[in-house]
Design a protein around this motif. Structure first.
Motif, PDB file in Angstrom:
ATOM      1  N   TYR A   1       0.835  -1.201   0.000  1.00 50.11           N
ATOM      2  CA  TYR A   1       0.000   0.000   0.000  1.00 50.11           C
ATOM      3  C   TYR A   1       0.875   1.259   0.000  1.00 50.11           C
ATOM      4  CZ  TYR A   1      -3.067   3.652   1.809  1.00 50.11           C
ATOM      5  OH  TYR A   1      -3.735   4.841   1.986  1.00 50.11           O
ATOM      6  N   GLU A   2       1.904   1.270   0.824  1.00 47.67           N
ATOM      7  CA  GLU A   2       2.745   2.456   0.934  1.00 47.67           C
ATOM      8  C   GLU A   2       3.554   2.692  -0.336  1.00 47.67           C
ATOM      9  OE1 GLU A   2       4.881   1.830   4.581  1.00 47.67           O
ATOM     10  OE2 GLU A   2       3.182   2.514   5.807  1.00 47.67           O
ATOM     11  N   ARG A   3       4.013   1.614  -0.974  1.00 48.19           N
ATOM     12  CA  ARG A   3       4.717   1.784  -2.248  1.00 48.19           C
ATOM     13  C   ARG A   3       3.787   2.321  -3.329  1.00 48.19           C
ATOM     14  NH1 ARG A   3       6.764  -3.401  -1.097  1.00 48.19           N
ATOM     15  NH2 ARG A   3       5.328  -4.275  -2.658  1.00 48.19           N
ATOM     16  N   ARG A   4       2.578   1.810  -3.360  1.00 46.27           N
ATOM     17  CA  ARG A   4       1.635   2.163  -4.416  1.00 46.27           C
ATOM     18  C   ARG A   4       1.108   3.585  -4.269  1.00 46.27           C
ATOM     19  NH1 ARG A   4      -3.830   1.695  -4.861  1.00 46.27           N
ATOM     20  NH2 ARG A   4      -3.949   0.599  -2.874  1.00 46.27           N
ATOM     21  N   THR A   5       0.860   4.008  -3.023  1.00 50.20           N
ATOM     22  CA  THR A   5       0.234   5.318  -2.798  1.00 50.20           C
ATOM     23  C   THR A   5       1.238   6.418  -2.470  1.00 50.20           C
ATOM     24  OG1 THR A   5      -0.097   4.928  -0.421  1.00 50.20           O
ATOM     25  CG2 THR A   5      -1.842   4.169  -1.934  1.00 50.20           C
ATOM     26  N   GLY A   6       2.416   6.026  -1.992  1.00 48.32           N
ATOM     27  CA  GLY A   6       3.396   7.025  -1.601  1.00 48.32           C
ATOM     28  C   GLY A   6       3.108   7.675  -0.267  1.00 48.32           C
ATOM     29  N   ARG A   7       2.222   7.100   0.514  1.00 48.18           N
ATOM     30  CA  ARG A   7       1.937   7.654   1.841  1.00 48.18           C
ATOM     31  C   ARG A   7       1.881   6.533   2.870  1.00 48.18           C
ATOM     32  NH1 ARG A   7      -3.021   8.452  -0.988  1.00 48.18           N
ATOM     33  NH2 ARG A   7      -4.717   7.127  -0.230  1.00 48.18           N
ATOM     34  N   ALA A   8       2.064   6.892   4.124  1.00 45.77           N
ATOM     35  CA  ALA A   8       2.066   5.911   5.203  1.00 45.77           C
ATOM     36  C   ALA A   8       0.666   5.335   5.407  1.00 45.77           C
ATOM     37  CB  ALA A   8       2.555   6.557   6.495  1.00 45.77           C
ATOM     38  N   ALA A   9       0.612   4.047   5.679  1.00 47.01           N
ATOM     39  CA  ALA A   9      -0.668   3.402   5.975  1.00 47.01           C
ATOM     40  C   ALA A   9      -1.183   3.870   7.324  1.00 47.01           C
ATOM     41  CB  ALA A   9      -0.513   1.887   5.955  1.00 47.01           C
ATOM     42  N   LYS A  10      -2.483   4.005   7.423  1.00 51.33           N
ATOM     43  CA  LYS A  10      -3.095   4.438   8.687  1.00 51.33           C
ATOM     44  C   LYS A  10      -3.046   3.332   9.728  1.00 51.33           C
ATOM     45  CE  LYS A  10      -7.488   6.190  10.536  1.00 51.33           C
ATOM     46  NZ  LYS A  10      -8.890   6.580  10.190  1.00 51.33           N
ATOM     47  N   HIS A  11      -3.149   2.091   9.272  1.00 41.74           N
ATOM     48  CA  HIS A  11      -3.248   0.970  10.201  1.00 41.74           C
ATOM     49  C   HIS A  11      -2.021   0.070  10.162  1.00 41.74           C
ATOM     50  CE1 HIS A  11      -7.496   2.078   9.329  1.00 41.74           C
ATOM     51  NE2 HIS A  11      -7.575   1.965  10.640  1.00 41.74           N
ATOM     52  N   ARG A  12      -1.724  -0.526  11.309  1.00 39.84           N
ATOM     53  CA  ARG A  12      -0.643  -1.498  11.410  1.00 39.84           C
ATOM     54  C   ARG A  12      -1.100  -2.606  12.351  1.00 39.84           C
ATOM     55  NH1 ARG A  12       5.619  -0.099  11.051  1.00 39.84           N
ATOM     56  NH2 ARG A  12       6.407  -2.233  10.884  1.00 39.84           N
ATOM     57  N   LEU A  13      -0.970  -3.859  11.894  1.00 43.80           N
ATOM     58  CA  LEU A  13      -1.444  -4.987  12.684  1.00 43.80           C
ATOM     59  C   LEU A  13      -0.684  -5.074  14.004  1.00 43.80           C
ATOM     60  CD1 LEU A  13      -3.501  -7.331  12.368  1.00 43.80           C
ATOM     61  CD2 LEU A  13      -1.567  -8.780  11.729  1.00 43.80           C
ATOM     62  N   GLY A  14      -1.456  -5.250  15.088  1.00 43.24           N
ATOM     63  CA  GLY A  14      -0.865  -5.345  16.409  1.00 43.24           C
ATOM     64  C   GLY A  14      -0.632  -4.014  17.079  1.00 43.24           C
ATOM     65  N   VAL A  15      -0.867  -2.929  16.352  1.00 40.78           N
ATOM     66  CA  VAL A  15      -0.713  -1.578  16.915  1.00 40.78           C
ATOM     67  C   VAL A  15      -2.076  -0.899  17.030  1.00 40.78           C
ATOM     68  CG1 VAL A  15       0.341   0.698  16.632  1.00 40.78           C
ATOM     69  CG2 VAL A  15       1.624  -1.361  16.011  1.00 40.78           C
ATOM     70  N   ASN A  16      -2.763  -0.728  15.908  1.00 37.43           N
ATOM     71  CA  ASN A  16      -4.107  -0.148  15.934  1.00 37.43           C
ATOM     72  C   ASN A  16      -5.101  -0.945  15.080  1.00 37.43           C
ATOM     73  OD1 ASN A  16      -3.133   0.536  13.420  1.00 37.43           O
ATOM     74  ND2 ASN A  16      -3.503   2.730  13.618  1.00 37.43           N
ATOM     75  N   LEU A  17      -4.722  -2.158  14.738  1.00 33.98           N
ATOM     76  CA  LEU A  17      -5.611  -3.078  14.035  1.00 33.98           C
ATOM     77  C   LEU A  17      -5.300  -4.488  14.518  1.00 33.98           C
ATOM     78  CD1 LEU A  17      -7.781  -3.423  11.797  1.00 33.98           C
ATOM     79  CD2 LEU A  17      -5.898  -3.736  10.178  1.00 33.98           C
ATOM     80  N   PHE A  18      -6.358  -5.253  14.852  1.00 38.02           N
ATOM     81  CA  PHE A  18      -6.164  -6.561  15.466  1.00 38.02           C
ATOM     82  C   PHE A  18      -7.040  -7.607  14.777  1.00 38.02           C
ATOM     83  CE2 PHE A  18      -5.142  -3.276  18.467  1.00 38.02           C
ATOM     84  CZ  PHE A  18      -3.939  -3.708  19.014  1.00 38.02           C
ATOM     85  N   PRO A  19      -6.583  -8.850  14.736  1.00 38.40           N
ATOM     86  CA  PRO A  19      -7.297  -9.905  13.984  1.00 38.40           C
ATOM     87  C   PRO A  19      -8.491 -10.475  14.757  1.00 38.40           C
ATOM     88  CG  PRO A  19      -5.299 -10.819  14.935  1.00 38.40           C
ATOM     89  CD  PRO A  19      -5.284  -9.343  15.267  1.00 38.40           C
ATOM     90  N   VAL A  20      -9.544  -9.708  14.865  1.00 38.96           N
ATOM     91  CA  VAL A  20     -10.743 -10.141  15.592  1.00 38.96           C
ATOM     92  C   VAL A  20     -11.589 -11.019  14.670  1.00 38.96           C
ATOM     93  CG1 VAL A  20     -12.777  -9.370  16.870  1.00 38.96           C
ATOM     94  CG2 VAL A  20     -10.685  -7.990  16.882  1.00 38.96           C
ATOM     95  N   GLY A  21     -12.026 -12.177  15.204  1.00 32.81           N
ATOM     96  CA  GLY A  21     -12.781 -13.127  14.407  1.00 32.81           C
ATOM     97  C   GLY A  21     -14.249 -13.202  14.783  1.00 32.81           C
ATOM     98  N   VAL A  22     -15.049 -13.732  13.882  1.00 30.85           N
ATOM     99  CA  VAL A  22     -16.491 -13.874  14.109  1.00 30.85           C
ATOM    100  C   VAL A  22     -16.775 -14.959  15.138  1.00 30.85           C
ATOM    101  CG1 VAL A  22     -18.699 -14.492  13.035  1.00 30.85           C
ATOM    102  CG2 VAL A  22     -17.082 -13.021  11.815  1.00 30.85           C
ATOM    103  N   GLY A  23     -16.205 -16.149  14.931  1.00 35.64           N
ATOM    104  CA  GLY A  23     -16.503 -17.268  15.813  1.00 35.64           C
ATOM    105  C   GLY A  23     -16.153 -16.990  17.261  1.00 35.64           C
ATOM    106  N   ARG A  24     -14.962 -16.480  17.498  1.00 37.50           N
ATOM    107  CA  ARG A  24     -14.528 -16.182  18.868  1.00 37.50           C
ATOM    108  C   ARG A  24     -15.424 -15.134  19.516  1.00 37.50           C
ATOM    109  NH1 ARG A  24      -9.804 -16.138  22.031  1.00 37.50           N
ATOM    110  NH2 ARG A  24     -10.431 -15.363  24.083  1.00 37.50           N
TER     111      ARG A  24
END
Length: 245
Positions: free
Chosen positions: A172-195
């Motif tokens: 994403y950062e290479r394609r857009t030339g800007r920093a991504a808003k989200h980073r896994l484990g920092v401000n985005l987490f792998p929350v699941g439906v079943g759990r």
């Protein structure tokens, strides 16, 4: 645009309109979130009219949802931890606060509302418990989130998150030339439906009124019932919970 309250939920028309809006989120976020706020308020009012009620919006950013609830006669209040977001929130309706520790008494709200926040917190169970705590017995919890394995789980770097979060972010950062808003484990987490479903169904202080795909145009309660498939197909899980004690 036609008033969203005239739509049938679910409907292909509604889903297509929302999908087209999401594609414009980067260009015109205010219009997208105003539309989503009207749609979400419609969903809430299918279960509980908000006029004259106390509606607590947890993590609602710039206050689009709170403003819509207030427009409908609710006593709407926004609780948001990001001071920059609060600068654009409705005057007199916003408090800087963490969703883990809301500055509210037990049972203060008729409706506790959270849209697309759960995937951004490291401890979803504690976040949900706090929403339930501030909801009065008989009141309603509206909880919606984008599950990690859905096509939009990686947010701005989706659907490349299926190939790995860091790889998707760098692409994403290479394609857009800007920093991504989200980073896994920092401000985005792998929350699941079943759990998440297992956790809320194990609680003794709420009953699950509905568990459904928020945006599906047909049979919205089907996808969350299908193990494994639901992690991809649900896209965005909507839970309506009733506080029972």
């Amino acid at each position: 645009m036609t008033d969203p309250r005239a739509w049938r939920d679910p409907s292909f028309r509604r889903s297509l309109t929302l999908f087209r809006a999401f594609l414009r989120e980067q260009q015109d976020p205010a219009a997208v979130y105003d539309l989503l706020a009207r749609d979400a308020a419609d969903q809430v009012e299918r279960y509980l009219p908000v006029d004259g009620r106390v509606v607590v919006d947890v993590g609602g950013g710039r206050g689009h949802f709170t403003a819509e609830f207030r427009r409908r006669g609710a006593h709407g209040y926004l609780f948001e931890p990001d001071a920059a977001e609060l600068a654009a929130a409705p005057a007199g309706a916003a408090v800087r606060a963490d969703g883990y520790l809301l500055p509210l008494a037990d049972g203060a709200a008729d409706v506790c509302f959270s849209s697309n926040v759960l995937e951004h917190v490291a401890d979803p169970a504690t976040f949900v418990s706090e929403m339930v705590r501030v909801t009065r017995p008989g009141g309603m919890v509206y909880l919606s989130f984008t599950n990690w394995l859905s096509p939009w789980g990686g947010h701005e770097w989706a659907p490349w998150h299926y190939l790995g979060a860091e790889r998707a972010r760098r692409r994403y950062e290479r394609r857009t030339g800007r920093a991504a808003k989200h980073r896994l484990g920092v401000n985005l987490f792998p929350v699941g439906v079943g759990r998440t479903l297992r956790d809320v169904r194990a609680r003794t202080d709420v009953t699950v009124v509905t568990a459904r795909s928020r945006y599906w145009p047909v049979l919205p309660e089907l996808a969350p019932r299908l193990p494994v498939v639901r992690e991809i197909a649900t896209w965005n899980l909507l839970l309506i919970l009733r506080r029972c004690r």
